[in-house]
Design a protein around this motif. Structure first.
Motif, mmCIF file in Angstrom:
data_model
loop_
_atom_site.group_PDB
_atom_site.id
_atom_site.type_symbol
_atom_site.label_atom_id
_atom_site.label_comp_id
_atom_site.label_asym_id
_atom_site.label_seq_id
_atom_site.Cartn_x
_atom_site.Cartn_y
_atom_site.Cartn_z
ATOM 1 N N ASN A 327 0.824 -1.213 0.000
ATOM 2 C CA ASN A 327 0.000 0.000 0.000
ATOM 3 C C ASN A 327 0.860 1.266 0.000
ATOM 4 N N TYR A 328 1.838 1.293 -0.889
ATOM 5 C CA TYR A 328 2.777 2.423 -0.955
ATOM 6 C C TYR A 328 2.861 2.886 -2.402
ATOM 7 N N GLY A 329 2.371 4.091 -2.667
ATOM 8 C CA GLY A 329 2.303 4.607 -4.020
ATOM 9 C C GLY A 329 0.866 4.947 -4.360
ATOM 10 N N LYS A 330 0.436 4.635 -5.576
ATOM 11 C CA LYS A 330 -0.923 4.986 -5.980
ATOM 12 C C LYS A 330 -1.405 4.071 -7.099
ATOM 13 N N LEU A 331 -2.686 3.718 -7.020
ATOM 14 C CA LEU A 331 -3.357 3.004 -8.097
ATOM 15 C C LEU A 331 -4.139 4.008 -8.944
ATOM 16 N N VAL A 332 -4.095 3.845 -10.263
ATOM 17 C CA VAL A 332 -4.784 4.755 -11.177
ATOM 18 C C VAL A 332 -5.610 3.952 -12.164
ATOM 19 N N PRO A 333 -6.616 4.561 -12.779
ATOM 20 C CA PRO A 333 -7.402 3.827 -13.779
ATOM 21 C C PRO A 333 -6.519 3.385 -14.948
ATOM 22 N N ALA A 334 -6.738 2.179 -15.427
ATOM 23 C CA ALA A 334 -5.960 1.671 -16.558
ATOM 24 C C ALA A 334 -6.179 2.548 -17.786
ATOM 25 N N THR A 355 15.286 4.028 6.381
ATOM 26 C CA THR A 355 15.681 2.611 6.429
ATOM 27 C C THR A 355 14.698 1.761 7.220
ATOM 28 N N ALA A 356 14.299 2.236 8.396
ATOM 29 C CA ALA A 356 13.390 1.459 9.240
ATOM 30 C C ALA A 356 12.029 1.301 8.569
ATOM 31 N N GLN A 357 11.572 2.346 7.878
ATOM 32 C CA GLN A 357 10.289 2.266 7.177
ATOM 33 C C GLN A 357 10.344 1.261 6.030
ATOM 34 N N ALA A 358 11.459 1.270 5.300
ATOM 35 C CA ALA A 358 11.617 0.332 4.191
ATOM 36 C C ALA A 358 11.645 -1.107 4.687
ATOM 37 N N GLU A 359 12.309 -1.333 5.811
ATOM 38 C CA GLU A 359 12.358 -2.683 6.374
ATOM 39 C C GLU A 359 10.984 -3.124 6.861
ATOM 40 N N GLU A 360 10.220 -2.195 7.416
ATOM 41 C CA GLU A 360 8.874 -2.544 7.873
ATOM 42 C C GLU A 360 7.982 -2.888 6.691
ATOM 43 N N LEU A 361 8.134 -2.157 5.595
ATOM 44 C CA LEU A 361 7.389 -2.453 4.374
ATOM 45 C C LEU A 361 7.768 -3.827 3.834
ATOM 46 N N HIS A 362 9.063 -4.123 3.841
ATOM 47 C CA HIS A 362 9.547 -5.440 3.409
ATOM 48 C C HIS A 362 8.904 -6.552 4.237
ATOM 49 N N GLY A 363 8.802 -6.345 5.525
ATOM 50 C CA GLY A 363 8.211 -7.355 6.392
ATOM 51 C C GLY A 363 6.738 -7.594 6.102
ATOM 52 N N ARG A 364 5.994 -6.533 5.818
ATOM 53 C CA ARG A 364 4.571 -6.677 5.505
ATOM 54 C C ARG A 364 4.370 -7.477 4.220
ATOM 55 N N VAL A 365 5.187 -7.173 3.223
ATOM 56 C CA VAL A 365 5.068 -7.895 1.951
ATOM 57 C C VAL A 365 5.426 -9.366 2.137
#
Length: 390
Positions: A327-334, A355-365
């Protein structure tokens, strides 16, 4: 999973092994099941593009014969299933649906038949849509959207893409359809420095790098032309932006012509095929996934998020499911070039994750889309089909 349970004898059938997402997922599933202690074998033609990958991952391989026709493929597979008394026979490609079923039936040993649908559309054959569920023991859908297509059908009669206009459902016992998302290797797709890779890609300090990843076959590829059109619209607004098209395909000349026509010389270019995708994901600043056709899931989205990168992607088919974990970024109509350009420009103004935010994102994925979770769920399904305790 109970380690005391006996290992299963599993055959992964694949008549191509020439590359692409289905081959990648088939081979990585086999490797993960092998790591889980299962007696898994990949059966397919030797000497194909994925042969080195299979060898590297360490899963046993059975050669069904390079260049062999469908009948020989079925006969060779049936002989192997009978000789090794395989308990599970699992097919992946659409073209392997009936060869998998016929090989398992011809073997005469009554293995359980599992098929995976890696595409966001129904089988093309009316016979398959009518009889497929009656002939297999389980059908894995790689996303909720694929399961919806198979159970309910999806129709978009106004879509500019013919393949999206009518996707009829299967007929039969829908309890055989199981949703198991695909997986990525989160041990290699993780946040890392990529200064050398940026330099190798022709990038300079201060560039903000957007990239589209994937093949680009005629007539329309995976939205690469739309990506370039959006790049041209936001180029002056974000002059330090650069735009990479990573992959290969028959649209190369057309894309080069677009770059020249849109005034993107020196700002957009084709990298060609790359073999070190985790480094590429870490070298870019934002993945753009502007899919215009069908998309079962979109694991490239997960790979980018696992590396701590934002994604601007089409809100199409299974892509929102892949996007939701990070859930990082944006979805747009095709196919909405204005929305795509605006989302890219907005993202370029955002600071990169700490760095800590990126690692937390990695963990969620990783919790949602790791190879480990995929392998464990598939193995649990196998055991359930065989009536084994899990």
């Amino acid at each position: 999973m109970n380690p005391a349970l006996p290992s299963l004898r599993i055959l992964q059938l694949n008549s191509l092994l020439t590359g692409g997402g289905t081959d990648d997922q088939c081979v990585k599933l086999a490797a993960q099941l092998h790591r889980l202690g299962q007696q898994v074998v990949i059966a397919g033609p030797a000497g194909q593009a994925f042969a080195p990958v299979i060898q590297q991952l360490g899963a046993p391989f059975f050669d069904t014969g390079a260049g062999a026709g469908q009948l020989r493929f079925i006969l060779r597979a049936a002989q192997f299933i009978r000789r090794e008394n395989m308990q599970i026979v699992h097919g992946h490609h659409g073209r392997d649906i009936w060869p998998t079923i016929f090989a398992a039936r011809l073997a005469g040993t009554n293995p359980k038949i599992v098929l995976t649908r890696h595409m966001a559309k129904s089988p093309a054959s009316p016979a398959s849509r009518h009889f497929l569920l009656g002939q297999c023991d389980a059908l894995i859908a790689v996303s909720d959207f694929v399961a919806k297509v198979l159970r309910e059908g999806v129709c978009e009669p106004q879509s500019p893409e013919e393949e999206r206009r009518v996707r009829p459902p299967l007929l039969g016992d829908y309890s055989k359809i199981h949703i198991i998302h695909g997986g990525i290797d989160v041990s290699i797709f993780r946040p890392a420095a990529a200064v050398d890779k940026r330099r190798e890609l022709g990038l300079k300090p201060g560039n903000y790098v957007f990239a589209v990843v994937g093949g680009f076959g005629l007539p329309r590829g995976k939205g690469q032309r739309e990506f370039l059109a959006a790049a041209a619209r936001m180029n002056r607004e974000i002059p330090h932006a650069r735009f990479l098209i990573v992959g290969s395909g028959s649209m190369a000349e057309l894309l080069q012509a677009d770059i020249a026509r849109l005034g993107l010389d020196g700002k957009a270019w084709l990298t060609g095929q790359v073999s070190d995708m985790p480094q590429v994901m870490n070298a870019i600043d934002c993945l753009v996934h502007p899919q215009i056709g069908t998309e079962a899931l979109g694991l490239a989205v997960c790979e980018a998020h696992a590396c701590g990168k934002p994604v601007v992607a089409s809100a199409l088919d299974g892509i929102p499911e892949a996007f939701a974990a990070g859930n990082y970024g944006k979805l747009v109509p095709a196919e909405d070039i204005d929305a795509l350009a605006a989302a890219m420009a907005t993202q370029a103004r955002e600071p990169a994750l700490e760095t800590a935010q990126a690692e937390e994102l990695h963990g969620r994925v990783g919790k949602a889309f790791s190879l480990e979770q995929m392998g464990a769920k598939v193995l649990r399904l196998y055991r359930d089909l065989l009536g084994c305790a899990s």
